[in-house]
Design an enzyme around this catalytic site. Structure first.
Site, mmCIF file in Angstrom:
data_model
loop_
_atom_site.group_PDB
_atom_site.id
_atom_site.type_symbol
_atom_site.label_atom_id
_atom_site.label_comp_id
_atom_site.label_asym_id
_atom_site.label_seq_id
_atom_site.Cartn_x
_atom_site.Cartn_y
_atom_site.Cartn_z
ATOM 1 N N MET A 1 0.835 -1.193 0.000
ATOM 2 C CA MET A 1 0.000 0.000 0.000
ATOM 3 C C MET A 1 0.871 1.245 0.000
ATOM 4 O O MET A 1 2.049 1.186 0.346
ATOM 5 C CB MET A 1 -0.905 0.014 1.219
ATOM 6 N N CYS A 2 0.303 2.369 -0.401
ATOM 7 C CA CYS A 2 1.028 3.632 -0.376
ATOM 8 C C CYS A 2 1.535 3.924 1.034
ATOM 9 O O CYS A 2 1.009 3.414 2.019
ATOM 10 C CB CYS A 2 0.125 4.787 -0.814
ATOM 11 N N GLN A 3 2.565 4.741 1.108
ATOM 12 C CA GLN A 3 3.138 5.092 2.403
ATOM 13 C C GLN A 3 3.179 6.602 2.565
ATOM 14 O O GLN A 3 3.540 7.332 1.628
ATOM 15 C CB GLN A 3 4.551 4.531 2.523
#
Length: 241
Positions: A1-3
């Site tokens: 997932m995006c961070q």
């Protein structure tokens, strides 16, 4: 997932140490990276639809200093890999980055601000700014953000960082952590890279910073707390209303 990566400090700081970890996370989130920082409360933006892992972090463009910084590495879930779809997004003096997916928000009508790209994230940003409108009181802005963020949260995952250059607003849905980094500084170890550093070697004794991240940046030497809902940070501390 995006961070996500957020910094609120009591004086301008760089994030060279944290970037060592954030670059590693960019390997699993290769569809873009971006950073927004403030100079005299004016946002400055660096972003590219390329992996942060491919970049030389020793270059001057990554040595910016600021009291507020928002960073993001992207794993595309809505919108193609392009500059317009890369986080963070900036409108006037506001900046925003999001982790999660709330695709159906693109069905919500916007009147004042229009996204330049295709993402649900930018649409949510425009929506929040329309609700904030010209409000400047931090208490009223916080009330607006809580109310609207909980509405958007019902559409999916909605972790975000938002700033006007003075306050850093952070909303935790399913994964957002923070720590306050201040003297006496300790030896810490970055979570994914295993890089070890004694913070007193790179920090001034009077420096204090709140760090916010999707996952803790370090695994030893400091305590990270998971939070849900809205937290506000200013000058390296939690801002109490």
């Amino acid at each position: 997932m995006c961070q996500l990566l957020g910094v609120s400090s009591n004086k301008p700081v760089n994030i060279q140490f944290s970037l060592k970890e954030f670059k590693e996370r960019g390997r699993k989130n290769p569809h873009g990276f971006g950073f927004v920082f403030y100079e005299n409360k004016e946002p400055k933006l660096i972003k590219e639809p390329e992996p942060l892992a491919s970049k030389d972090l020793k270059k001057d463009e990554f040595k910016f200093k600021s009291k507020i910084i928002i960073g993001h590495v992207r794993l595309a879930s809505c919108g193609n890999q392009s500059h317009e779809n890369t986080h963070p997004f900036v409108i006037n003096n506001w900046s925003f980055a999001h982790n999660g997916t709330v695709t159906k928000i693109k069905e919500w009508t916007l009147k004042k601000f229009k996204p330049k790209g295709e993402t649900d994230s930018e649409h949510a940003f425009c929506y929040l700014l329309e609700k904030i409108n010209n409000e400047t009181d931090v208490q009223k802005i916080a009330d607006i953000l809580r109310k609207e963020a909980f509405k958007i949260q019902k559409l999916g995952k909605f972790n975000f960082l938002l700033s006007d250059g003075e306050y850093l607003y952070a909303f935790g849905d399913d994964s957002l952590y923070f720590t306050i980094r201040k003297a006496p500084f300790k030896e810490v170890i970055l979570k994914d890279t295993g890089y070890c550093c004694h913070l007193k070697e790179i920090k001034n004794p009077d420096e204090m910073a709140a760090l916010i991240a999707t996952e803790p940046l370090t695994k030893e030497g400091e305590q990270w707390k998971k939070f849900e809902g809205l937290q506000i940070f200013k000058d390296g501390e939690i801002y109490s209303l």
